[in-house]
Design a protein around this motif. Structure first.
Motif, mmCIF file in Angstrom:
data_model
loop_
_atom_site.group_PDB
_atom_site.id
_atom_site.type_symbol
_atom_site.label_atom_id
_atom_site.label_comp_id
_atom_site.label_asym_id
_atom_site.label_seq_id
_atom_site.Cartn_x
_atom_site.Cartn_y
_atom_site.Cartn_z
ATOM 1 N N ALA A 65 0.842 -1.201 0.000
ATOM 2 C CA ALA A 65 0.000 0.000 0.000
ATOM 3 C C ALA A 65 0.876 1.250 0.000
ATOM 4 O O ALA A 65 0.588 2.216 -0.705
ATOM 5 C CB ALA A 65 -0.926 -0.012 1.211
ATOM 6 N N GLY A 66 1.945 1.230 0.779
ATOM 7 C CA GLY A 66 2.877 2.362 0.799
ATOM 8 C C GLY A 66 3.538 2.571 -0.549
ATOM 9 O O GLY A 66 3.681 3.708 -1.011
ATOM 10 N N ALA A 71 3.991 5.649 -5.609
ATOM 11 C CA ALA A 71 3.884 5.654 -7.068
ATOM 12 C C ALA A 71 2.842 6.670 -7.530
ATOM 13 O O ALA A 71 3.055 7.399 -8.507
ATOM 14 C CB ALA A 71 3.536 4.254 -7.582
ATOM 15 N N LEU A 72 1.719 6.747 -6.837
ATOM 16 C CA LEU A 72 0.670 7.702 -7.180
ATOM 17 C C LEU A 72 1.164 9.137 -7.007
ATOM 18 O O LEU A 72 0.920 9.988 -7.868
ATOM 19 C CB LEU A 72 -0.564 7.457 -6.315
ATOM 20 C CG LEU A 72 -1.759 8.374 -6.568
ATOM 21 C CD1 LEU A 72 -2.252 8.224 -8.004
ATOM 22 C CD2 LEU A 72 -2.861 8.077 -5.586
ATOM 23 N N ILE A 73 1.878 9.407 -5.928
ATOM 24 C CA ILE A 73 2.427 10.745 -5.708
ATOM 25 C C ILE A 73 3.410 11.098 -6.829
ATOM 26 O O ILE A 73 3.389 12.209 -7.364
ATOM 27 C CB ILE A 73 3.104 10.835 -4.321
ATOM 28 C CG1 ILE A 73 2.041 10.777 -3.219
ATOM 29 C CG2 ILE A 73 3.939 12.108 -4.205
ATOM 30 C CD1 ILE A 73 2.615 10.628 -1.819
ATOM 31 N N ARG A 77 2.923 14.216 -9.416
ATOM 32 C CA ARG A 77 3.935 15.271 -9.518
ATOM 33 C C ARG A 77 4.476 15.387 -10.937
ATOM 34 O O ARG A 77 4.792 16.483 -11.401
ATOM 35 C CB ARG A 77 5.073 15.001 -8.550
ATOM 36 C CG ARG A 77 4.654 15.213 -7.091
ATOM 37 C CD ARG A 77 5.791 15.048 -6.158
ATOM 38 N NE ARG A 77 6.718 16.160 -6.397
ATOM 39 C CZ ARG A 77 7.788 16.408 -5.666
ATOM 40 N NH1 ARG A 77 8.059 15.597 -4.657
ATOM 41 N NH2 ARG A 77 8.562 17.413 -5.918
ATOM 42 N N ALA A 78 4.587 14.273 -11.642
ATOM 43 C CA ALA A 78 5.108 14.296 -13.006
ATOM 44 C C ALA A 78 4.128 14.932 -13.981
ATOM 45 O O ALA A 78 4.517 15.422 -15.028
ATOM 46 C CB ALA A 78 5.452 12.876 -13.455
ATOM 47 N N HIS A 79 2.870 14.931 -13.628
ATOM 48 C CA HIS A 79 1.845 15.437 -14.542
ATOM 49 C C HIS A 79 1.260 16.779 -14.109
ATOM 50 O O HIS A 79 0.251 17.213 -14.641
ATOM 51 C CB HIS A 79 0.739 14.403 -14.716
ATOM 52 C CG HIS A 79 1.203 13.210 -15.500
ATOM 53 N ND1 HIS A 79 1.820 12.141 -14.891
ATOM 54 C CD2 HIS A 79 1.200 12.960 -16.820
ATOM 55 C CE1 HIS A 79 2.139 11.254 -15.811
ATOM 56 N NE2 HIS A 79 1.773 11.730 -17.009
ATOM 57 N N LEU A 80 1.874 17.450 -13.158
ATOM 58 C CA LEU A 80 1.392 18.780 -12.754
ATOM 59 C C LEU A 80 2.126 19.868 -13.499
ATOM 60 O O LEU A 80 3.194 19.857 -13.868
ATOM 61 C CB LEU A 80 1.589 18.983 -11.245
ATOM 62 C CG LEU A 80 0.613 18.233 -10.367
ATOM 63 C CD1 LEU A 80 0.908 18.534 -8.894
ATOM 64 C CD2 LEU A 80 -0.827 18.614 -10.663
#
Length: 80
Positions: A65-66, A71-73, A77-80
């Motif tokens: 889960a961590g 990975a989601l973070i 961040r890569a797509h902002l």
């Protein structure tokens, strides 16, 4: 039957120990290392009828889960 030490203050459970004495040793080690020898509220030694399997699976589940959260973070961040 296996045993585990649970610290209610830290909200953590030790890995399964083969006997109660080993779990008590872990309890004392944790008290001294983390709580300066004080007895934290909500601590307990629990028996695990499954030989600790639930504890190991919980730990593995938390690890994955961590990883998913990290990975989601990274993706966000890569797509902002």
């Amino acid at each position: 039957m296996a045993y585990a030490y649970r610290c209610g203050t830290c909200r953590t459970t030790s890995p399964a120990a083969p006997n109660r004495r080993s779990a008590e040793d872990e309890c004392n080690r944790h008290r001294n290392l983390v709580h300066g020898g004080h007895i934290p509220d909500g601590e307990e030694i629990t028996s695990t009828d499954d030989g600790g399997q639930f504890i190991r699976l919980s730990t593995i589940g938390l690890f994955f889960a961590g990883c998913a959260v990290l990975a989601l973070i990274g993706f966000i961040r890569a797509h902002l």
